[in-house]
Design a protein around this motif. Structure first.
Motif, PDB file in Angstrom:
ATOM      1  N   MET A 210       0.859  -1.179   0.000  1.00 22.09           N
ATOM      2  CA  MET A 210       0.000   0.000   0.000  1.00 22.09           C
ATOM      3  C   MET A 210       0.892   1.223   0.000  1.00 22.09           C
ATOM      4  N   SER A 211       0.404   2.295  -0.593  1.00 21.40           N
ATOM      5  CA  SER A 211       1.207   3.500  -0.741  1.00 21.40           C
ATOM      6  C   SER A 211       0.803   4.553   0.282  1.00 21.40           C
ATOM      7  N   THR A 212       1.790   5.178   0.902  1.00 18.05           N
ATOM      8  CA  THR A 212       1.486   6.276   1.824  1.00 18.05           C
ATOM      9  C   THR A 212       1.168   7.562   1.068  1.00 18.05           C
ATOM     10  N   LYS A 213       1.368   7.529  -0.261  1.00 24.05           N
ATOM     11  CA  LYS A 213       1.042   8.691  -1.085  1.00 24.05           C
ATOM     12  C   LYS A 213      -0.381   8.613  -1.638  1.00 24.05           C
ATOM     13  N   ALA A 214      -0.952   7.419  -1.666  1.00 26.75           N
ATOM     14  CA  ALA A 214      -2.304   7.241  -2.209  1.00 26.75           C
ATOM     15  C   ALA A 214      -2.896   5.986  -1.598  1.00 26.75           C
ATOM     16  N   TYR A 215      -3.448   6.115  -0.397  1.00 24.72           N
ATOM     17  CA  TYR A 215      -3.969   4.938   0.300  1.00 24.72           C
ATOM     18  C   TYR A 215      -5.489   4.886   0.314  1.00 24.72           C
ATOM     19  N   GLU A 216      -6.146   5.953  -0.168  1.00 23.39           N
ATOM     20  CA  GLU A 216      -7.610   5.968  -0.183  1.00 23.39           C
ATOM     21  C   GLU A 216      -8.150   6.112  -1.592  1.00 23.39           C
ATOM     22  N   ALA A 217      -9.216   5.384  -1.868  1.00 25.75           N
ATOM     23  CA  ALA A 217      -9.826   5.382  -3.194  1.00 25.75           C
ATOM     24  C   ALA A 217     -10.996   6.342  -3.305  1.00 25.75           C
ATOM     25  N   THR A 218     -11.504   6.820  -2.173  1.00 26.47           N
ATOM     26  CA  THR A 218     -12.694   7.672  -2.196  1.00 26.47           C
ATOM     27  C   THR A 218     -12.409   8.927  -3.011  1.00 26.47           C
ATOM     28  N   ASN A 219     -13.247   9.189  -4.015  1.00 30.53           N
ATOM     29  CA  ASN A 219     -13.029  10.341  -4.900  1.00 30.53           C
ATOM     30  C   ASN A 219     -14.200  11.300  -4.777  1.00 30.53           C
ATOM     31  N   ALA A 230     -11.549  15.620  -9.132  1.00 33.75           N
ATOM     32  CA  ALA A 230     -11.552  14.194  -9.475  1.00 33.75           C
ATOM     33  C   ALA A 230     -10.245  13.796 -10.151  1.00 33.75           C
ATOM     34  N   LYS A 231      -9.763  14.624 -11.057  1.00 28.68           N
ATOM     35  CA  LYS A 231      -8.507  14.330 -11.760  1.00 28.68           C
ATOM     36  C   LYS A 231      -7.336  14.303 -10.785  1.00 28.68           C
ATOM     37  N   THR A 232      -7.297  15.265  -9.875  1.00 32.35           N
ATOM     38  CA  THR A 232      -6.204  15.313  -8.900  1.00 32.35           C
ATOM     39  C   THR A 232      -6.165  14.048  -8.059  1.00 32.35           C
ATOM     40  N   ARG A 236      -3.243  10.942  -8.169  1.00 36.77           N
ATOM     41  CA  ARG A 236      -2.417  10.508  -7.032  1.00 36.77           C
ATOM     42  C   ARG A 236      -2.258   8.995  -7.019  1.00 36.77           C
ATOM     43  N   VAL A 237      -3.358   8.297  -7.253  1.00 36.85           N
ATOM     44  CA  VAL A 237      -3.308   6.829  -7.270  1.00 36.85           C
ATOM     45  C   VAL A 237      -2.475   6.345  -8.449  1.00 36.85           C
ATOM     46  N   VAL A 238      -2.715   6.931  -9.614  1.00 32.68           N
ATOM     47  CA  VAL A 238      -1.991   6.529 -10.822  1.00 32.68           C
ATOM     48  C   VAL A 238      -0.496   6.769 -10.656  1.00 32.68           C
ATOM     49  N   CYS A 254     -15.656  -0.481  -2.073  1.00 37.47           N
ATOM     50  CA  CYS A 254     -16.138   0.903  -2.124  1.00 37.47           C
ATOM     51  C   CYS A 254     -16.954   1.054  -3.390  1.00 37.47           C
ATOM     52  N   GLY A 255     -18.105   1.697  -3.290  1.00 31.68           N
ATOM     53  CA  GLY A 255     -19.019   1.764  -4.421  1.00 31.68           C
ATOM     54  C   GLY A 255     -18.463   2.445  -5.651  1.00 31.68           C
ATOM     55  N   HIS A 256     -18.256   3.759  -5.557  1.00 28.59           N
ATOM     56  CA  HIS A 256     -17.911   4.504  -6.762  1.00 28.59           C
ATOM     57  C   HIS A 256     -16.431   4.432  -7.117  1.00 28.59           C
ATOM     58  N   ALA A 257     -15.577   3.944  -6.198  1.00 29.33           N
ATOM     59  CA  ALA A 257     -14.131   3.966  -6.434  1.00 29.33           C
ATOM     60  C   ALA A 257     -13.746   3.178  -7.684  1.00 29.33           C
ATOM     61  N   TYR A 258     -14.417   2.052  -7.906  1.00 31.60           N
ATOM     62  CA  TYR A 258     -14.083   1.185  -9.034  1.00 31.60           C
ATOM     63  C   TYR A 258     -14.331   1.900 -10.361  1.00 31.60           C
ATOM     64  N   SER A 259     -15.503   2.501 -10.504  1.00 39.11           N
ATOM     65  CA  SER A 259     -15.802   3.205 -11.752  1.00 39.11           C
ATOM     66  C   SER A 259     -14.954   4.460 -11.889  1.00 39.11           C
ATOM     67  N   ALA A 260     -14.705   5.146 -10.772  1.00 40.61           N
ATOM     68  CA  ALA A 260     -13.905   6.367 -10.814  1.00 40.61           C
ATOM     69  C   ALA A 260     -12.500   6.087 -11.323  1.00 40.61           C
ATOM     70  N   LEU A 261     -11.909   5.001 -10.848  1.00 41.13           N
ATOM     71  CA  LEU A 261     -10.537   4.684 -11.234  1.00 41.13           C
ATOM     72  C   LEU A 261     -10.468   3.908 -12.542  1.00 41.13           C
TER      73      LEU A 261
END
Length: 417
Positions: A210-219, A230-232, A236-238, A254-261
């Protein structure tokens, strides 16, 4: 507030598909019966197609092919006003979870949820967004978490789970196959899922981090309709995943995280990724099918499954959770309706982050309660941390006694160690 900017955004959002949807609506009312907000209030303002009126009026006035002729006869709507935007803010943010159930029953095939999303972008342009969402967005931009969970806190939580399971969990480790991201609710309330993942991945022999720079998927940007935010958050995850050189990014419960990413993300960042996105439930099912995860025993309780809207109805991950439950549950029962026709928890699309919507959200839970009353399960399983939190709050509000379980955590309980 800039009304002109809002109108300009709404008009620019009306592409060919949106125009065809707005023209196709025959006002049959089918979507009304699919909406848990309307069903539990009877308020006609909550009929899904009515929520599209701002976008429809902008289209009729500014982009309808026949608007020139219609103007001669006074048949175009008046320009939108500040009062219009303020009035529709409740309908766009408080009484819509973007669950898409209205879309699947529409005989004309209109993507109502998608059009609500386009309307939210107009609200952003006018600076008419609920404080709960703007606050969450500010915290996400500042700390990396909409709940304000800083990297130091995240590292402490992970260390505690590593100690509890006796399994080392390495952060920011390059060259592994999988990078896991979590939902905000998993980090805050349901952090035992980290230990569950450690146990499962050790059993399956996966390399992960897991990354300390991008550990959450909630957008939050996706939820509020702000493409820049949303892009920002996607970037971060990318960036973190590509810096570590992983093959897969695992989208969480997480509901929307999958479609968001997975779908919106490449469009937001303007390119394809150097990795693949896989949902945690897809991955767990694959590992079970490949024999890399074996289980022992089964849960004897009467269990049912709550289908998270964005994962199941809009994401297509329908059979995988049921295959996993079939392996570990001895008395699984379906709610009616279920699968793609499931009823929303009531808190998606940013509604659970919006205190203004709390009373309405709890009232809308009546639809889910009737489902549960008919099935009478001992516990409910789901695959979304936000759904889990929302359902627990509503269950308490209605004085019900029913645990809400994570599918990942439940699977970990029955690992054949």
């Amino acid at each position: 507030m800039t009304i002109a900017a809002a109108v300009e955004t709404l008009v620019s959002n009306i592409d060919a598909s949106a125009a065809s949807y707005l023209d196709a609506c025959v006002h049959c009312g089918q979507c009304a019966e699919a909406c848990h907000f309307f069903e539990n209030t009877g308020d006609v303002r909550y009929i899904p197609t009515y929520k599209l009126d701002l976008l429809r009026r902008a289209y009729k006035r500014h982009k309808d092919p026949l608007r020139g002729v219609k103007k001669l006869f006074g048949l175009v709507p008046a320009e939108l006003t500040e009062d219009d935007l303020n009035e529709w803010s409740e309908l766009i943010y408080d009484s819509c979870t973007l669950c898409g159930r209205c879309s699947i029953v529409c005989p004309m095939g209109i993507d109502i949820a998608g059009l609500v999303r386009k309307t939210r972008e107009g609200m952003v342009a006018a600076n008419i967004v609920p404080d709960g969402l703007t606050g969450a967005a500010g915290r996400a931009l500042e700390t990396g978490s909409p709940l304000g969970i800083k990297p130091e806190t995240f590292q402490k939580i992970v260390a505690e789970q590593a100690e509890a399971t006796g399994i080392p969990i390495e952060l920011d480790k390059p060259g592994v196959d999988y990078m896991v991201i979590l939902s905000a609710m998993e980090v805050l309330n349901f952090y035992e899922v980290i230990g569950a993942l450690a146990r499962i991945f050790k059993k399956a022999g996966l390399t992960w981090t897991m990354s300390t720079k991008a550990y959450e998927a909630t957008n939050v940007g996706i939820q509020m309709g702000d493409k820049a935010i949303a892009k920002t958050l996607v970037s971060r995850v990318v960036d973190a995943a590509e810096e570590l050189g992983v093959k897969y990014v695992v989208s969480p419960e997480c509901g929307h995280a999958y479609s968001a990413l997975n779908w919106e993300g490449p469009n937001l960042v303007g390119r394809t990724y150097k990795f693949e996105v896989i949902h945690i439930i897809e991955l767990l099912n694959q590992l079970c099918e490949q024999g890399k995860i074996t289980t022992k025993g089964k849960d004897s309780r009467r269990l049912t499954f709550h289908d998270p809207c964005q994962i199941v109805r809009r994401g297509g991950i329908v059979d995988e959770p049921r295959a996993i439950l079939g392996q570990i549950a001895d008395n699984f029962v379906e709610m009616t309706p279920s699968r793609e026709a499931n009823i929303c928890c009531g808190g998606g699309g940013g509604v659970s982050s919006n205190p203004n919507a709390e009373e309405l959200r709890l009232r809308a839970f009546g639809s889910k309660k009737r489902q549960l009353d008919a099935v009478k399960p001992d516990a409910m399983v789901t695959a979304c941390g936000n759904c889990r939190n929302v359902l627990e709050e509503a269950i308490d509000e209605y004085d019900m006694v029913m645990p809400v379980l994570s599918l990942t955590e439940l699977l970990a309980e029955y690992l054949d160690d």
